[in-house]
Design an enzyme around this catalytic site. Structure first.
Site, PDB file in Angstrom:
ATOM      1  N   ASP A  30      57.225  29.380  43.039  1.00 29.25           N
ATOM      2  CA  ASP A  30      55.825  29.779  42.954  1.00 29.25           C
ATOM      3  C   ASP A  30      55.170  29.464  44.295  1.00 29.25           C
ATOM      4  OD1 ASP A  30      52.933  29.728  42.365  1.00 29.25           O
ATOM      5  OD2 ASP A  30      53.563  29.872  40.271  1.00 29.25           O
ATOM      6  N   ILE A  31      54.404  30.412  44.852  1.00 30.03           N
ATOM      7  CA  ILE A  31      53.775  30.183  46.160  1.00 30.03           C
ATOM      8  C   ILE A  31      52.459  29.411  46.044  1.00 30.03           C
ATOM      9  CG2 ILE A  31      54.924  32.123  47.282  1.00 30.03           C
ATOM     10  CD1 ILE A  31      52.243  33.671  47.019  1.00 30.03           C
ATOM     11  N   ASN A  82      52.600  32.861  29.227  1.00 30.05           N
ATOM     12  CA  ASN A  82      51.295  33.313  28.750  1.00 30.05           C
ATOM     13  C   ASN A  82      51.288  34.824  28.536  1.00 30.05           C
ATOM     14  OD1 ASN A  82      50.328  30.660  29.190  1.00 30.05           O
ATOM     15  ND2 ASN A  82      49.875  31.129  31.313  1.00 30.05           N
ATOM     16  N   HIS A  88      45.432  33.081  29.737  1.00 25.02           N
ATOM     17  CA  HIS A  88      45.619  32.651  31.126  1.00 25.02           C
ATOM     18  C   HIS A  88      46.742  33.372  31.864  1.00 25.02           C
ATOM     19  CE1 HIS A  88      42.725  29.556  30.145  1.00 25.02           C
ATOM     20  NE2 HIS A  88      43.469  29.231  29.110  1.00 25.02           N
ATOM     21  N   GLN A  89      47.057  34.587  31.474  1.00 20.29           N
ATOM     22  CA  GLN A  89      48.047  35.388  32.215  1.00 20.29           C
ATOM     23  C   GLN A  89      47.305  36.158  33.299  1.00 20.29           C
ATOM     24  OE1 GLN A  89      50.001  38.533  30.029  1.00 20.29           O
ATOM     25  NE2 GLN A  89      51.601  38.749  31.565  1.00 20.29           N
ATOM     26  N   PHE A  90      47.748  36.008  34.552  1.00 16.55           N
ATOM     27  CA  PHE A  90      47.073  36.667  35.660  1.00 16.55           C
ATOM     28  C   PHE A  90      47.926  37.736  36.326  1.00 16.55           C
ATOM     29  CE2 PHE A  90      44.944  32.584  35.166  1.00 16.55           C
ATOM     30  CZ  PHE A  90      43.653  33.034  34.969  1.00 16.55           C
ATOM     31  N   HIS A  95      56.591  36.503  32.563  1.00 18.10           N
ATOM     32  CA  HIS A  95      57.213  35.478  33.400  1.00 18.10           C
ATOM     33  C   HIS A  95      57.102  34.110  32.736  1.00 18.10           C
ATOM     34  CE1 HIS A  95      52.980  35.782  34.658  1.00 18.10           C
ATOM     35  NE2 HIS A  95      53.050  34.524  35.074  1.00 18.10           N
ATOM     36  N   HIS A  97      57.004  30.029  33.592  1.00 10.78           N
ATOM     37  CA  HIS A  97      56.815  29.012  34.620  1.00 10.78           C
ATOM     38  C   HIS A  97      57.698  27.831  34.242  1.00 10.78           C
ATOM     39  CE1 HIS A  97      53.042  30.430  36.599  1.00 10.78           C
ATOM     40  NE2 HIS A  97      52.892  31.058  35.432  1.00 10.78           N
TER      41      HIS A  97
END
Length: 133
Positions: A30-31, A82, A88-90, A95, A97
Site C-alpha cells: 500500500d502506498i 470493505n 469505507h471502500q474508496f 481488495h 488489506h
C-alpha cells in the site's frame, strides 16, 4: 475496467511494489500504509464488491494475505475487506488489506459499536438469512 486504478496496476500501466502475482491474484504494498508491511491483495478480475466476483477468482485471496502476514513477521494484524462507500471502500475494485498491528499507534484503529439484541429477533434473522443462502 479502463478507469480502475487497480486494473491499470494489473495491466502494468501503473507501477506497483508487487509482492506476489499469480494468474488470478496480485498483491502489492500500500502506498499510504497504516503500518510497515501494509499490503493489498486483489483479484485480477474486476468487480467493485465482493458479491460481484466469481468464487473461483476469490479462492487465493486469503491464502495470499496469510503469506503476507507471515512474511512481515506480524504477531498481530488485521485482514480487512470493505464493500461500498458507507463501508469505507474508496477504490471500486475488490481488495483485501493485510495490515500489521505492531502497537496501539500503528495499524488499523477501529471502534466496535456492539448492540444488544433480543434472542427472538436473532432467531427470526437466522431463519430469514438461512432461507436465502
Amino acid at each position: 475496467m479502463a478507469s480502475c486504478i487497480f486494473c491499470k496496476i494489473v495491466k502494468g500501466d501503473i507501477p506497483a511494489f508487487k509482492l506476489f502475482e499469480s494468474e488470478k491474484v496480485l498483491a502489492f504494498l500500500d502506498i499510504q500504509p497504516l503500518s510497515r508491511g501494509h499490503a493489498l491483495v486483489i483479484p485480477k478480475f474486476h468487480g467493485a464488491k465482493l458479491h460481484e466476483i466469481p468464487d473461483d477468482q476469490l479462492a487465493e485471496l486469503l491464502p495470499v494475505a496469510k503469506k503476507l502476514a507471515v512474511a512481515t513477521g506480524a504477531v498481530d494484524y488485521n485482514i480487512l475487506q470493505n464493500n461500498g462507500r458507507a463501508a469505507h471502500q474508496f477504490v471500486d475494485h475488490v481488495h483485501l488489506h493485510m495490515i500489521p498491528k505492531p502497537n496501539s499507534q500503528e495499524g488499523l484503529g477501529i471502534s466496535w459499536p456492539a448492540q444488544e439484541i433480543e434472542t427472538d429477533k436473532l432467531k427470526t434473522l437466522l431463519e430469514e438469512l438461512k432461507s436465502k443462502i
